[in-house]
Design an enzyme around this catalytic site. Structure first.
Site, PDB file in Angstrom:
ATOM      1  N   GLY A 185       0.901  -1.391   0.003  1.00 39.58           N
ATOM      2  CA  GLY A 185      -0.177   0.144   0.018  1.00 39.58           C
ATOM      3  C   GLY A 185       0.448   1.442  -0.188  1.00 39.58           C
ATOM      4  O   GLY A 185       1.890   1.213   0.811  1.00 39.58           O
ATOM      5  N   SER A 186       0.539   1.700  -0.779  1.00 37.42           N
ATOM      6  CA  SER A 186       1.301   3.405  -0.580  1.00 37.42           C
ATOM      7  C   SER A 186       0.398   4.347  -2.188  1.00 37.42           C
ATOM      8  O   SER A 186      -0.954   4.275  -2.674  1.00 37.42           O
ATOM      9  CB  SER A 186       2.470   3.109  -1.139  1.00 37.42           C
ATOM     10  OG  SER A 186       3.591   4.147  -0.868  1.00 37.42           O
TER      11      SER A 186
END
Length: 218
Positions: A185-186
């Site tokens: 996630g990012s």
């Protein structure tokens, strides 16, 4: 198909899950607890497999288009001052990835890699306004003969503890092909010329290598 960045962790998780299944009967006598443990282990394995998936994409190269470098949701479309490379105003378009999205990073345009740099940093939540400047990140600039220079920045988030960047200076970039991977996630920021014709809207979901983010004004 699974991304090469996940081969090791998928193998370890698979072995751990199988071994745990075989040991459940020996260490847990209560049937309902056995069932819960097995379901939990299986769910974890499925999540790992989903996270490292690398689906085939229908990529059509077009020098007048900038395609999304990642799967996710458009969270920023605004004019900003880009401090690191251009040192002038640019149009920033940011795509946020949840842990459930495909995390392959793809080249938004084809051309020559003219800049590639890694920056250690913090792990603020990816949507934090200062994440683009303070978090661990990599900055890559690809020069396209038709579109000019396009900068994209991989940014680590609160969960993303490792950014993988394949782009090296003087590499030949093929639009839509793998340029890296961000684990767990990012977000990715794009910095484009101010006169770019934006083809997406805030909160729109996009697909890496396929969705057209912007096109060059004639």
């Amino acid at each position: 198909m699974f991304h090469k960045e996940g081969h090791k962790i998928i193998f370890i998780t698979f072995v751990f899950t199988v071994a745990s299944f075989l040991l459940v009967d020996s260490f847990i006598s209560t049937k309902w607890i056995q069932t819960i443990v097995m379901i939990t282990l299986l769910a974890f394995l499925i999540l790992i497999l989903q996270f490292f998936r690398n689906p085939k994409r229908n990529i059509s190269s077009n020098d007048k288009h900038v395609v999304s470098p990642v799967d996710g949701k458009v969270v920023v479309i605004e004019e900003v001052f880009e401090k690191e490379y251009f040192k002038e105003k640019r149009l920033q378009i940011s795509v946020f990835m949840s842990p459930l999205n495909v995390h392959v990073t793809r080249y938004p345009v084809g051309g020559n890699v003219v800049f590639s740099k890694y920056h250690p940093g913090k792990y603020l939540v990816a949507w934090h306004p200062k994440a683009s400047e303070e978090n661990e990140r990599t900055t890559v600039v690809v020069e396209n003969e038709t579109y000019g220079k396009v900068l994209y920045r991989q940014i680590a988030g609160a969960l993303a503890k490792r950014i993988v960047n394949y782009a090296k200076q003087n590499d030949k970039a093929l639009q839509g092909s793998d340029s890296g991977f961000i684990k767990f996630g990012s977000r990715v920021d794009l910095f484009l010329p101010l006169d770019t014709n934006v083809k997406v809207a805030l909160n729109q979901k996009v697909r890496g290598g396929e969705s057209v983010i912007a096109e060059m004004n004639e």
